[in-house]
Motif scaffolding. Structure first.
Motif, PDB file in Angstrom:
ATOM      1  N   ASP A 219       0.619  -1.462   0.095  1.00 40.02           N
ATOM      2  CA  ASP A 219       0.011  -0.173   0.148  1.00 40.02           C
ATOM      3  C   ASP A 219       0.317   1.294  -0.050  1.00 40.02           C
ATOM      4  OD1 ASP A 219      -2.139  -1.577   0.019  1.00 40.02           O
ATOM      5  OD2 ASP A 219      -2.339  -1.793   1.985  1.00 40.02           O
ATOM      6  N   TRP A 220       1.672   0.894   0.833  1.00 41.43           N
ATOM      7  CA  TRP A 220       2.866   2.400   0.828  1.00 41.43           C
ATOM      8  C   TRP A 220       3.584   2.884  -0.247  1.00 41.43           C
ATOM      9  CZ3 TRP A 220       7.991   0.866  -0.207  1.00 41.43           C
ATOM     10  CH2 TRP A 220       7.713  -0.422  -0.270  1.00 41.43           C
ATOM     11  N   LEU A 221       3.535   2.051  -1.687  1.00 42.17           N
ATOM     12  CA  LEU A 221       4.199   2.018  -2.687  1.00 42.17           C
ATOM     13  C   LEU A 221       3.828   3.210  -3.785  1.00 42.17           C
ATOM     14  CD1 LEU A 221       7.026   1.365  -4.321  1.00 42.17           C
ATOM     15  CD2 LEU A 221       5.395  -0.943  -5.031  1.00 42.17           C
ATOM     16  N   ASP A 222       4.140   4.294  -3.868  1.00 37.96           N
ATOM     17  CA  ASP A 222       3.153   5.706  -4.389  1.00 37.96           C
ATOM     18  C   ASP A 222       4.341   5.291  -5.889  1.00 37.96           C
ATOM     19  OD1 ASP A 222       5.453   6.348  -3.691  1.00 37.96           O
ATOM     20  OD2 ASP A 222       4.847   7.960  -2.523  1.00 37.96           O
ATOM     21  N   ALA A 223       3.743   6.190  -6.412  1.00 39.60           N
ATOM     22  CA  ALA A 223       4.365   6.186  -8.584  1.00 39.60           C
ATOM     23  C   ALA A 223       5.986   6.354  -8.016  1.00 39.60           C
ATOM     24  CB  ALA A 223       4.158   7.409  -9.155  1.00 39.60           C
ATOM     25  N   GLN A 224       5.868   7.612  -7.573  1.00 37.75           N
ATOM     26  CA  GLN A 224       7.746   7.379  -7.547  1.00 37.75           C
ATOM     27  C   GLN A 224       8.358   6.698  -6.756  1.00 37.75           C
ATOM     28  OE1 GLN A 224       9.280  11.168  -5.647  1.00 37.75           O
ATOM     29  NE2 GLN A 224       8.636  12.696  -6.875  1.00 37.75           N
ATOM     30  N   GLY A 225       7.877   6.275  -5.564  1.00 38.72           N
ATOM     31  CA  GLY A 225       8.250   4.752  -5.232  1.00 38.72           C
ATOM     32  C   GLY A 225       8.772   3.553  -6.496  1.00 38.72           C
ATOM     33  N   ARG A 226       7.293   3.581  -7.320  1.00 34.31           N
ATOM     34  CA  ARG A 226       7.571   2.228  -8.293  1.00 34.31           C
ATOM     35  C   ARG A 226       8.851   3.213  -9.711  1.00 34.31           C
ATOM     36  NH1 ARG A 226       4.073  -1.176  -9.289  1.00 34.31           N
ATOM     37  NH2 ARG A 226       4.203  -1.132 -11.092  1.00 34.31           N
ATOM     38  N   ALA A 227       8.812   4.309  -9.815  1.00 31.01           N
ATOM     39  CA  ALA A 227       9.739   4.552 -10.962  1.00 31.01           C
ATOM     40  C   ALA A 227      11.113   4.282  -9.723  1.00 31.01           C
ATOM     41  CB  ALA A 227      10.234   6.047 -10.224  1.00 31.01           C
ATOM     42  N   ARG A 228      11.668   4.355  -8.097  1.00 31.10           N
ATOM     43  CA  ARG A 228      13.037   4.029  -7.829  1.00 31.10           C
ATOM     44  C   ARG A 228      13.265   3.037  -7.800  1.00 31.10           C
ATOM     45  NH1 ARG A 228      14.107   2.886  -2.874  1.00 31.10           N
ATOM     46  NH2 ARG A 228      11.862   3.815  -1.941  1.00 31.10           N
ATOM     47  N   ILE A 229      12.065   1.864  -7.689  1.00 30.73           N
ATOM     48  CA  ILE A 229      12.259   0.482  -7.989  1.00 30.73           C
ATOM     49  C   ILE A 229      12.894   0.498  -9.345  1.00 30.73           C
ATOM     50  CG2 ILE A 229      11.596  -1.658  -7.573  1.00 30.73           C
ATOM     51  CD1 ILE A 229      10.496  -0.850  -5.394  1.00 30.73           C
ATOM     52  N   GLU A 230      11.822   0.326  -9.928  1.00 31.86           N
ATOM     53  CA  GLU A 230      12.717   0.660 -11.929  1.00 31.86           C
ATOM     54  C   GLU A 230      13.506   1.256 -12.113  1.00 31.86           C
ATOM     55  OE1 GLU A 230      10.794  -0.975 -14.013  1.00 31.86           O
ATOM     56  OE2 GLU A 230       8.827  -1.252 -13.728  1.00 31.86           O
ATOM     57  N   GLY A 231      13.751   1.893 -11.622  1.00 35.93           N
ATOM     58  CA  GLY A 231      15.294   2.632 -11.715  1.00 35.93           C
ATOM     59  C   GLY A 231      16.424   1.563 -10.768  1.00 35.93           C
TER      60      GLY A 231
END
Length: 937
Positions: A588-600
């Motif tokens: 639940d805590w994974l926002d759009a910026q978090g997703r982008a960081r994990i993708e990076g």
């Protein structure tokens, strides 16, 4: 008649100027009435100049260069270039007295003795700008000056009284920069056919009304349009090899169909270059086809470079908050001033002055970019203002992306978003594609590479400064959430200790290596020294040996190192799997910026996993049968007898095989274009040489031989009259190895030409020796000579200085030719110290054996000669001489020069007469001089 402009009052401080021609000091007294300087300028000895500089801070221009001229590395003073960078960030200035005068609208000094007064007036002019209420770059200056004063920047006390404190608090750089905005994915381009008449009309519009109509340019544009047709089958791109002689106008020739296709299809065209000069030219030429901004504010044309070229805002913030100390901290504040006014954050070849970093000696500029691939992407507080991310997003929506060969290949091989890989590609300076592919698809296991991997995994160790973060810090939230991910991170960090650490080179020299990878490097170093037969050890050069018949200790060490690398790779693979799982079922805590960081993070992990896999494959083959597709060797890299790396190298024998697979086959249309694509041996055959013979080398070195399509072969001859505008002079009486004679020849040629000479050398040591013998003498005659690898100035700035002063000359290595584009009178003579024979290293010998022996060498030499000659005539009004100081220049190489160019074998005295007279007798005085017994080829 209008009155002369009022000159600014000079600053009443002493001013010092040092050149190869002498040293001049101007006192800093004050005129009666208390205004302006009233000193006298005197020629002084080197010792007096050093004492004066050490006693009182003096006004200088380019302190690093002055220090080099004086032989006084501890020189400090008030460098006008630093003040200019503060007052006018992101504004161009050639870093010479002449360039500074032109940038500030001051009279150009007539000689060296007039420079100190110019420095005082330039300082006064900069102070006057600071007082001006209309000063464009005022915002942020007062706050920056407070920080610089705390750092004891010499200019802070001088400028402080003249920069008023703003009425409201100034915004910090990071608050001033605009944020980029997310946009929807661009649709796939529509399939369109370009009508020939539409292409002709677009070309006419770009060239402008009343422009010269060139048949060759029109035919070239129609050929370039072929790559934009719909593709007939997967893996079968439209492929064009287009040779366009200098002066054809190839840039607008391919931009005409490219702009038309982008408008009709909604797609993106990538144009790739090898040099930054051509990128700047392309940006300027593209304004004919596209506006600076679309109606929605987005740029239709974007210059895209590798991450290491852009300012990293997180690194800059760290530097401003204590990560840098001393002079590097001053540099950081000047870069921050630039960061508020830069067009795109490009620090290498963009609008940051190329000379700024050289004023601070250390690698400060590099430390402010993302050199190590440790970006934390959306985890960065400046992510939404990041120059790199902005460029990436702008390029995804652009009609034209201007990039370099290496970036295009890397982007094709491992782009974060496969849908953004370019499908329509134009490789300008296409003769460099082979070399770019050779580097891109290479594998190198070295001490420098492995220690960088350790830093990426481990982060800072012991007393390391800076913001460098390891895996644990970058993925701390993931580790706290996912137990398996935390275990993988811990395992990778534990295995990372097996990689070399700081001080590894000294430990190798002391026979005290630590860990399996250092042990391998030690064994490689020992074997390379033991087997060297090149003489490079005594000469101080790098040494190498084939990776064949290796001793048992190297094979054993390679096996142990491969196990260590595998112990790093396996947990990284597990970590990548955990990141994929988190993205598939996000918390639940994974926002759009978090997703982008994990993708990076996934992208960075995949890159390192591929790197480790390549290293393991390289080590697994040591001691086994040789792979005919590759060339492997061991090397100790040295400079002036100082070791700086130990490595195992692997290169493709033919790097165009992976290039064809990775770049050409996925594309829909690709063009390689250059003035020197074909080998001119076949060209010299005239009608007797078939098209296949003329293009055989170009087909091989373009990758066209490895795709299932027949390329379009197109050639447009240069419109220039080389027979009337150029001469090639082969000087026959300078013996090879006679250094005094070589230096004397260069000096006399520069004198005869009145400067404007580009000197190309095949060895840095000879170039330095020649410069040391001639620079002082020529400077006293008003003919300054600048030298690559001698003057503490970057190559791009050296070329700017050369272009700006028609009396200056520039010497450097043979490779310097690629960065020189100087039309007009500033370049009127090119001198090569000898035939540019290829260096017979292990890689070259393998390719020579596979490519036809001496014929392979000749093709390389002819290409180098043709490219060097191409520096001489850049426009229809250019004229000059191309000189080779070689008593035994092989006649078989003469076809490198354009058809009809006069080629004469002459003595040095005869060459000097012809240079002084100018081509066609229109030069420095005197009538046309007959060949005098020399024969024309």
């Amino acid at each position: 008649m209008s009155p002369p402009p009022t000159l600014p009052d000079p600053l009443a401080l002493p001013a010092l100027h040092a050149s190869h021609g002498g040293h001049w000091l101007r006192a800093g007294g004050v005129r009666a009435g208390g205004q302006g300087a009233n000193g006298a300028t005197n020629a002084v000895s080197k010792g007096d100049a050093i004492m004066a500089a050490a006693d009182t801070p003096a006004l200088l221009i380019n302190a690093a260069l002055v220090a080099s001229r004086l032989g006084y590395p501890d020189l400090s003073g008030l460098d006008l270039l630093e003040a200019f960078a503060f007052v006018h960030p992101a504004r161009f200035c050639v870093p010479t007295p002449r360039g500074l005068a032109e940038a500030l609208g001051l009279p150009v000094p007539e000689n060296d003795a007039a420079v100190p007064e110019l420095l005082q007036r330039a300082a006064g002019a900069l102070i006057a700008v600071c007082r001006d209420p209309e000063w464009f770059e005022r915002e942020g200056a007062w706050s920056a000056l407070q920080s610089l004063e705390r750092l004891r920047w010499p200019w802070a006390q001088v400028l402080r009284p003249h920069i008023a404190k703003p009425e409201t608090a100034e915004r910090w750089l990071f608050a001033r920069l605009p944020e980029w905005e997310e946009t929807g994915e661009r649709p796939a381009p529509r399939q369109v056919e370009l009508a020939p008449e539409a292409i002709a009309a677009q070309l006419a519009r770009l060239t402008g009304e009343g422009a010269e109509q060139r048949d060759g340019q029109r035919a070239y544009a129609q050929d370039a349009a072929r790559i934009f047709a719909p593709r007939s089958a997967p893996g079968r791109p439209h492929l064009a090899l287009a040779q366009a002689g200098t002066g054809i106008g190839k840039t607008l020739g391919y931009l005409a169909p490219a702009s038309l296709w982008a408008a009709q299809s909604g797609g993106t065209v990538w144009v790739s270059t090898f040099t930054k000069n051509l990128q700047r030219q392309l940006r300027a030429e593209s304004r004919r086809a596209w506006p600076a901004r679309r109606a929605d504010g987005s740029p239709p044309v974007v210059v895209r470079k590798g991450r290491e070229n852009y300012l990293c805002l997180l690194n800059l913030e760290d530097a401003l908050q204590g990560g840098f100390a001393g002079r590097p901290a001053i540099l950081a504040h000047l870069v921050a001033r630039w960061g508020a006014y830069t067009r795109d954050g490009d620090m290498i070849g963009g609008d940051l002055p190329g000379w700024l970093g050289t004023l601070f000696r250390k690698r400060g500029i590099a430390a402010l970019t993302d050199q190590r691939g440790e970006c934390i992407y959306a985890g960065c507080p400046h992510y939404r203002k990041c120059f790199i991310e902005r460029a990436a997003r702008d390029s995804a929506q652009a009609d034209l992306v201007i990039a370099n060969h290496a970036l295009v290949m890397v982007n094709a091989a491992r782009a974060r978003d496969p849908n953004q890989r370019p499908t329509r590609l134009i490789f300008d300076e296409g003769h460099h594609v082979f070399d770019a592919a050779d580097s891109t698809f290479a594998a190198t296991l070295s001490g420098q590479e492995t220690i960088e991997l350790r830093r990426w995994i481990m982060g800072p160790e012991k007393e390391s400064r800076g913001r460098r973060r390891g895996l644990s810090a970058r993925l701390a939230d993931i580790a706290s959430y996912d137990e398996a991910g935390a275990e993988a991170i811990a395992a990778a960090c534990k295995a990372g200790h097996l990689l070399p650490s700081d001080g590894w080179l000294q430990r190798l020299a002391d026979n005290a290596s630590f860990g399996p990878v250092e042990a391998l490097l030690a064994a490689v170093r020992t074997a390379t020294y033991a087997r060297d037969e090149s003489g490079g050890i005594d000469a101080g050069y790098g040494i190498e040996t084939e990776a064949a018949g290796l001793p048992g200790d190297v094979i054993e060490a390679a096996s142990n190192a491969a196990e260590a690398l595998a112990s790093i790779r396996v947990p990284l693979i597990r970590l990548g799997g955990r990141l994929e799982a988190i993205l598939a079922e996000p918390p639940d805590w994974l926002d759009a910026q978090g997703r982008a960081r994990i993708e990076g993070a996934r992208f960075a992990l995949a890159w390192r996993i591929d790197l480790l896999t390549a290293w393991e494959a390289l080590l697994d083959r040591l001691g086994g049968p040789a792979d005919p597709e590759f060339v492997d060797w061991l090397a100790v890299d040295r400079s002036d007898a100082r070791e700086f790396d130990v490595a195992i190298h692997r290169r493709w024998l033919d790097p165009m095989k992976p290039f064809a697979r990775v770049v050409l086959e996925p594309a829909h249309g690709v063009m390689l274009t250059s003035a020197t694509l074909t080998d001119r041996t076949a060209e010299s055959m005239g009608d007797d040489g078939s098209a296949q013979e003329k293009w055989a080398s170009a087909i091989q070195r373009s990758g066209a031989a490895h795709v299932e399509v027949a390329p379009l072969l197109s050639a447009a001859q240069s419109p220039f009259d080389y027979a009337a505008r150029a001469e090639v002079l082969i000087v026959t009486d300078i013996a090879k190895g006679d250094l005094p004679a070589l230096a004397g020849a260069y000096a006399r040629i520069i004198e005869a030409s009145g400067g404007g000479v580009l000197g190309l050398f095949t060895a840095i040591r000879r170039m330095r020796a020649v410069h040391g013998r001639i620079a002082d003498r020529l400077a006293r005659a008003g003919l300054p000579v600048y030298a690559q690898h001698v003057d503490p100035i970057d190559t791009g700035t050296l070329v700017d200085i050369f272009r700006d002063d028609p009396h200056a000359s520039l010497i450097g290595t043979d490779a310097l030719r690629d960065g020189v584009d100087v039309p007009g009178h500033s370049l009127r003579c090119v001198v090569m110290e000898q035939v540019p024979w290829p260096r017979p290293d292990i890689l070259h010998k393998a390719r020579r054996l596979a490519g036809g022996g001496s014929a392979y060498d000749d093709r390389i030499i002819r290409a180098k000669l043709a490219q060097a000659f191409g520096r001489l005539i850049r426009s229809k009004d250019d004229a000059g001489h191309f000189i080779v100081l070689s008593p035994a220049f092989p006649s078989r190489l003469l076809s490198a020069f354009p058809k009809g160019t006069p080629v004469l074998r002459v003595t040095l005295d005869q060459a000097l007469q012809r240079v002084a007279a100018g081509v066609g007798g229109a030069g420095v005085g005197g009538a046309s001089v007959p060949a005098g017994g020399a024969f024309q080829t």
